[in-house]
Scaffold this motif. Structure first.
Motif, mmCIF file in Angstrom:
data_model
loop_
_atom_site.group_PDB
_atom_site.id
_atom_site.type_symbol
_atom_site.label_atom_id
_atom_site.label_comp_id
_atom_site.label_asym_id
_atom_site.label_seq_id
_atom_site.Cartn_x
_atom_site.Cartn_y
_atom_site.Cartn_z
ATOM 1 N N THR A 71 0.845 -1.190 0.000
ATOM 2 C CA THR A 71 0.000 0.000 0.000
ATOM 3 C C THR A 71 0.883 1.243 0.000
ATOM 4 O OG1 THR A 71 -1.520 -1.256 1.415
ATOM 5 C CG2 THR A 71 -1.948 1.114 1.141
ATOM 6 N N THR A 72 0.895 1.994 -1.106
ATOM 7 C CA THR A 72 1.713 3.210 -1.120
ATOM 8 C C THR A 72 1.116 4.291 -0.231
ATOM 9 O OG1 THR A 72 0.604 4.152 -3.066
ATOM 10 C CG2 THR A 72 2.542 2.736 -3.463
ATOM 11 N N HIS A 73 -0.218 4.351 -0.156
ATOM 12 C CA HIS A 73 -0.931 5.237 0.759
ATOM 13 C C HIS A 73 -2.395 4.830 0.709
ATOM 14 C CE1 HIS A 73 -1.410 7.129 -3.127
ATOM 15 N NE2 HIS A 73 -2.287 7.996 -2.669
ATOM 16 N N SER A 74 -3.201 5.414 1.583
ATOM 17 C CA SER A 74 -4.546 4.876 1.793
ATOM 18 C C SER A 74 -5.652 5.685 1.122
ATOM 19 C CB SER A 74 -4.826 4.769 3.296
ATOM 20 O OG SER A 74 -4.738 6.045 3.913
ATOM 21 N N HIS A 75 -5.357 6.450 0.096
ATOM 22 C CA HIS A 75 -6.420 7.157 -0.616
ATOM 23 C C HIS A 75 -7.261 6.166 -1.406
ATOM 24 C CE1 HIS A 75 -4.113 11.258 -0.443
ATOM 25 N NE2 HIS A 75 -4.548 10.845 0.726
ATOM 26 N N ALA A 76 -8.523 6.535 -1.626
ATOM 27 C CA ALA A 76 -9.527 5.593 -2.123
ATOM 28 C C ALA A 76 -9.146 4.937 -3.440
ATOM 29 C CB ALA A 76 -10.869 6.312 -2.279
ATOM 30 N N ASP A 77 -8.468 5.677 -4.311
ATOM 31 C CA ASP A 77 -8.156 5.133 -5.631
ATOM 32 C C ASP A 77 -6.966 4.186 -5.631
ATOM 33 O OD1 ASP A 77 -6.746 7.449 -4.930
ATOM 34 O OD2 ASP A 77 -6.278 7.961 -6.993
ATOM 35 N N HIS A 78 -6.400 3.920 -4.457
ATOM 36 C CA HIS A 78 -5.246 3.026 -4.368
ATOM 37 C C HIS A 78 -5.502 1.784 -3.518
ATOM 38 C CE1 HIS A 78 -2.241 5.760 -6.276
ATOM 39 N NE2 HIS A 78 -3.159 6.642 -5.933
ATOM 40 N N ILE A 79 -6.648 1.732 -2.831
ATOM 41 C CA ILE A 79 -6.894 0.612 -1.916
ATOM 42 C C ILE A 79 -8.260 -0.038 -2.125
ATOM 43 C CG2 ILE A 79 -5.345 1.534 -0.156
ATOM 44 C CD1 ILE A 79 -7.830 2.541 1.368
ATOM 45 N N GLY A 80 -8.920 0.278 -3.226
ATOM 46 C CA GLY A 80 -10.303 -0.162 -3.413
ATOM 47 C C GLY A 80 -10.506 -1.657 -3.463
ATOM 48 N N SER A 81 -9.507 -2.409 -3.927
ATOM 49 C CA SER A 81 -9.649 -3.866 -4.044
ATOM 50 C C SER A 81 -8.826 -4.634 -3.020
ATOM 51 C CB SER A 81 -9.268 -4.320 -5.461
ATOM 52 O OG SER A 81 -10.222 -3.894 -6.404
#
Length: 261
Positions: free
Chosen positions: A72-82
């Motif tokens: 996880t590079t960071h927890s913004h919505a477009d990076h952790i959705g799946s």
């Protein structure tokens, strides 16, 4: 609102024999994040997981069924959705981003409310704000207002100096705050590859979020200029060379000199 159906939701590009990029082209450009599948001898590494509009796991497994870890590079919505599609796999995140992973996402796929600073940044860059963050749906009965990211419990914390081993390759974790307090990247010294998330990419650098810091971003940018990077695989847009990375950094810092330098 009726949206067209895009059944082949993901686009997959093979960047190298050992590296795939997975994107969601029907997401708004601000939310069209890159996922990278890096192949290793002992296990593979999925770097970020996109918006989660459609199921990502079948795509990943069609490319390789080797054991997997999620970075996880960071927890913004477009990076952790799946992320929640991979509950049995190791999920790595910086401690400062862990709480966001554990909370459910905002319901629906409507464009979030923005701060005046964010709106101004988008206008300057010529980026339009739309009602929805997608311009299509993956199937006929998809409910855009029911979409919601499921909470995920991380299994491993990573920070500056941590090492991610894939059996035949070794990637060093870099803590690169600015876009968010817990933004982390992966650097493979042997190939000069930097998987940077949103710390740096070939596009408009966003330092206006609630957890962003311009002074921290300046320090991160100066550090990146000293790093022996050959290729940057950013969280958005196409990969870039070291020369292009330096140009993006210099442009960002020039635009923010009055605010954070």
């Amino acid at each position: 609102m009726t949206l067209p159906v895009q059944r082949s939701w993901f686009t997959v590009s093979r960047l190298r024999p050992d590296l795939y990029r997975i994107t969601e082209p029907r997401c708004h450009r601000l939310f069209r994040a890159n996922c990278y599948l890096l192949l290793g001898l002992r296990r593979n590494l999925l770097i970020d997981s996109g918006m989660g509009v459609a199921a990502l796991r079948p795509i990943v497994e069609s490319l390789s069924r080797a054991p997997l870890a999620i970075f996880t590079t960071h927890s913004h919505a477009d990076h952790i959705g799946s992320h929640s599609e991979f509950p049995e796999h190791d999920i790595l995140v910086h401690p400062a981003e862990a709480d966001a992973l554990c909370r459910p996402g905002t319901r629906g796929l409507r464009f979030p409310k923005m701060s005046p600073q964010s709106a101004q940044m988008l206008r300057r860059a010529g980026i339009a704000v739309t009602e929805l963050v997608v311009d299509a749906v993956p199937d006929d009965d998809y409910d855009i207002d029911a979409h919601m990211r499921r909470p995920v419990k991380p299994t491993s914390f990573v920070d500056e100096g941590s090492v991610v081993e894939l059996g035949d390759r070794r990637l060093e974790v870099l803590h690169l705050p600015g876009h968010s307090s817990g933004s982390v990247a992966l650097f493979e010294a042997e190939t000069g590859s930097l998987f940077s998330g949103d710390a740096i990419y070939d596009g408009v650098i966003d330092d206006t979020g609630p957890d962003a810091s311009v002074p921290a971003y300046f320090a991160t940018m100066e550090r990146l200029k000293r790093l022996p990077v050959q290729t940057v695989f950013g969280g958005h847009n196409d990969p870039m060379t070291r020369g292009r990375m330096i140009a993006v950094i210099d442009g960002y810092m020039a635009s923010r000199t009055g605010r954070g330098g």
